[in-house]
Design an enzyme around this catalytic site. Structure first.
Site, PDB file in Angstrom:
ATOM      1  N   GLN A 145      -1.063  -5.699  12.661  1.00 32.64           N
ATOM      2  CA  GLN A 145      -0.548  -4.724  13.452  1.00 32.64           C
ATOM      3  C   GLN A 145      -0.403  -5.688  15.309  1.00 32.64           C
ATOM      4  O   GLN A 145      -1.240  -6.777  15.340  1.00 32.64           O
ATOM      5  CB  GLN A 145      -0.610  -3.940  12.979  1.00 32.64           C
ATOM      6  CG  GLN A 145      -0.035  -3.261  12.369  1.00 32.64           C
ATOM      7  CD  GLN A 145       0.931  -3.438  12.143  1.00 32.64           C
ATOM      8  OE1 GLN A 145       2.739  -2.963  12.891  1.00 32.64           O
ATOM      9  NE2 GLN A 145       1.532  -3.252  10.208  1.00 32.64           N
ATOM     10  N   ASP A 149      -2.093   0.474   6.433  1.00 32.41           N
ATOM     11  CA  ASP A 149      -1.629  -0.018   7.496  1.00 32.41           C
ATOM     12  C   ASP A 149      -1.031   0.852   7.983  1.00 32.41           C
ATOM     13  O   ASP A 149      -0.049   2.270   7.168  1.00 32.41           O
ATOM     14  CB  ASP A 149      -1.272  -0.911   7.846  1.00 32.41           C
ATOM     15  CG  ASP A 149      -0.426  -1.477   7.626  1.00 32.41           C
ATOM     16  OD1 ASP A 149       0.253  -0.688   6.700  1.00 32.41           O
ATOM     17  OD2 ASP A 149       0.946  -2.502   8.358  1.00 32.41           O
ATOM     18  N   CYS A 198      22.549 -22.219 -10.339  1.00 26.98           N
ATOM     19  CA  CYS A 198      22.492 -20.560 -10.964  1.00 26.98           C
ATOM     20  C   CYS A 198      23.177 -20.377 -12.559  1.00 26.98           C
ATOM     21  O   CYS A 198      24.689 -21.004 -12.599  1.00 26.98           O
ATOM     22  CB  CYS A 198      22.073 -19.601 -10.529  1.00 26.98           C
ATOM     23  SG  CYS A 198      23.893 -18.753  -9.750  1.00 26.98           S
ATOM     24  N   SER A 257       1.141  -1.067   0.176  1.00 25.44           N
ATOM     25  CA  SER A 257       0.006   0.094  -0.359  1.00 25.44           C
ATOM     26  C   SER A 257       0.972   1.477   0.247  1.00 25.44           C
ATOM     27  O   SER A 257       0.254   2.283  -0.015  1.00 25.44           O
ATOM     28  CB  SER A 257      -1.044   0.032   1.148  1.00 25.44           C
ATOM     29  OG  SER A 257      -0.164  -0.102   2.771  1.00 25.44           O
ATOM     30  N   GLY A 258       2.226   0.935   0.535  1.00 19.65           N
ATOM     31  CA  GLY A 258       3.119   2.350   0.641  1.00 19.65           C
ATOM     32  C   GLY A 258       2.956   2.805   1.985  1.00 19.65           C
ATOM     33  O   GLY A 258       3.905   3.308   2.464  1.00 19.65           O
ATOM     34  N   GLY A 259       2.770   1.756   2.356  1.00 19.51           N
ATOM     35  CA  GLY A 259       2.224   2.727   4.367  1.00 19.51           C
ATOM     36  C   GLY A 259       3.622   2.146   4.626  1.00 19.51           C
ATOM     37  O   GLY A 259       4.380   3.221   5.567  1.00 19.51           O
ATOM     38  N   GLY A 262       4.721  -5.010  10.381  1.00 21.67           N
ATOM     39  CA  GLY A 262       5.664  -4.834  11.737  1.00 21.67           C
ATOM     40  C   GLY A 262       6.379  -5.876  12.422  1.00 21.67           C
ATOM     41  O   GLY A 262       6.804  -5.458  13.381  1.00 21.67           O
ATOM     42  N   HIS A 270      22.102 -14.467  -9.256  1.00 18.71           N
ATOM     43  CA  HIS A 270      22.663 -15.644  -8.099  1.00 18.71           C
ATOM     44  C   HIS A 270      21.810 -15.577  -6.627  1.00 18.71           C
ATOM     45  O   HIS A 270      21.407 -16.433  -6.317  1.00 18.71           O
ATOM     46  CB  HIS A 270      24.360 -15.525  -7.340  1.00 18.71           C
ATOM     47  CG  HIS A 270      24.666 -16.312  -6.638  1.00 18.71           C
ATOM     48  ND1 HIS A 270      24.411 -17.997  -6.414  1.00 18.71           N
ATOM     49  CD2 HIS A 270      24.804 -16.413  -5.016  1.00 18.71           C
ATOM     50  CE1 HIS A 270      24.863 -18.220  -5.400  1.00 18.71           C
ATOM     51  NE2 HIS A 270      24.775 -17.504  -4.016  1.00 18.71           N
ATOM     52  N   CYS A 330      26.614 -19.424 -11.154  1.00 21.88           N
ATOM     53  CA  CYS A 330      27.556 -20.136 -10.561  1.00 21.88           C
ATOM     54  C   CYS A 330      27.746 -21.028 -12.132  1.00 21.88           C
ATOM     55  O   CYS A 330      29.144 -21.537 -11.399  1.00 21.88           O
ATOM     56  CB  CYS A 330      27.006 -21.036  -9.451  1.00 21.88           C
ATOM     57  SG  CYS A 330      26.652 -20.116  -8.093  1.00 21.88           S
TER      58      CYS A 330
END
Length: 382
Positions: A198, A144, A315, A91-93, A225, A344, A318
């Site tokens: 929370q 939140d 990967c 949300s960006g909270g 939180g 990696h 590697c």
């Protein structure tokens, strides 16, 4: 269009599937963080090769630049960034509350100054919901209030209670959107919404937050939180208390965590979804996470080391490159250093989740958990 089912269990660990409008997510799942519509240093093709099934974007950053209206006109975030698989948007909270001196929290919402140009903005539960409707993510988070790590019970309680009130407003807004009666451009009609629990490190507050959030009713639930400065054992204790209280038929998402051993420990406590900037951030700072622990590639001892970063890893990095070459790239300031190291680290995280899922199916998760702790250490092992 959104669904979740538990396929296997091993103790409290759960193996499941989340169905979204843009595909199925196997859980437990790790979500690479693409804050501004891009996972730093890697391309969408890299992410597909790594078999990342979902990525995360951030409402705060995308709202400020390039803007929700622009992304909606482009057909939504999936089309805008060229990613056809699921997306979750925060949300960006957390970003707003991390601004500290640059924001004020009121019952209406969070008033803040942009970190880009200092302009004033007001992010409300309704506005955060509307922006995410424009983005068209498959999973949208409610706004939140995240109390600081170690916040005393009074502060944590105030933030938790406000988060509950905001959650109810966010849910009402989403239901209004589904009735198509608020004029917002919706780019993904099948978008789900997750509530956030929370309460800081205080178990009574966590229990109250669970009851209130579940009563509102969401498609999934997040534990927020945490990983904000509290000791690791305290985080584990809070997760152990909170996760079992959440509905068994809904996904459980632990926000912003963490190190690879954190993922294993929290899967053991019933968590299904994770995100963290650590794999790509550490990669850009020259730290590769391996089966034995962190490897700091800038160290001089690797200048002529022809072995791969992690001999046990399959990967792309590697399989093709040596520690000596990666150290050279890092010391020379080459952008490729961040790309190869990020590939990696993301592979290590996603492969760890794959191994966890397989272990749950075969009811050998505890064996995997013990073996992981025997080989992986948070301290550099080389």
């Amino acid at each position: 269009m959104f669904g979740f089912r538990v396929l296997n269990t091993d103790g409290a660990a759960r193996r499941g599937e989340i169905t979204t409008p843009h595909g199925v997510i196997q859980t437990p799942a790790f979500m690479p963080v693409g804050t501004r519509g891009a996972v730093k240093a890697v391309t969408q093709r890299d992410l597909e090769d790594l078999d990342a099934e979902i990525i995360l974007g951030n409402t705060y950053h995308l709202y400020l630049r390039p803007g929700g209206d622009l992304i909606a006109r482009a057909g939504g975030l999936h089309k805008f960034i060229g990613w056809s698989r699921p997306i979750l948007t925060d949300s960006g909270g957390y970003q707003v509350f991390s601004l500290a001196a640059m924001r004020k929290v009121r019952e209406t919402g969070a008033e803040f100054r942009s970190h880009l140009d200092g302009s004033r903005h007001l992010l409300t539960p309704e506005r955060a919901t509307d922006i995410q409707a424009q983005l068209g993510s498959d999973i949208a988070m409610v706004l939140d209030e995240c109390a600081a790590g170690g916040a005393e019970i009074k502060v944590a309680d105030e933030a938790m209670q406000r988060s509950l009130r905001w959650a109810a407003r966010a849910r009402a807004r989403l239901l209004q959107q589904r009735e198509n009666d608020n004029g917002v451009t919706i780019t993904n009609p099948g978008q789900a919404q997750f509530g956030i629990v929370q309460g800081g490190v205080h178990k009574d507050l966590r229990s109250e937050s669970v009851r209130g959030t579940v009563a509102i009713g969401f498609e999934g639930y997040a534990v927020g939180g945490l990983s904000v400065g509290e000791p690791v054992d305290v985080m584990y204790d809070v997760v152990s208390h909170t996760a079992p209280l959440l509905p068994a038929d809904r996904p459980r998402y632990l926000m912003g965590t963490g190190m690879p051993d954190d993922l294993i420990e929290c899967v053991a406590r019933g968590i299904d979804m994770f995100d963290c900037v650590l794999p790509t951030r550490n990669a850009r700072n020259g730290q590769l996470l391996t089966s034995r622990g962190p490897l700091v590639i800038k160290n001089a001892q690797y200048a002529e080391d022809s072995s791969p970063p992690d001999p046990a890893c399959g990967c792309y990095t590697c399989r093709h490159f040596s520690r000596a070459y990666l150290r050279h790239l890092y010391m020379a300031g080459e952008m490729t250093a961040a790309t190869l190291s990020s590939i990696h680290n993301l592979y290590f995280y996603l492969d760890t989740m794959r191994r966890i899922r397989e272990a749950i199916v075969f009811r050998s998760f505890e064996k995997l958990r013990l073996e992981f702790h025997q080989t992986f250490s948070r301290r550099p092992q080389y």
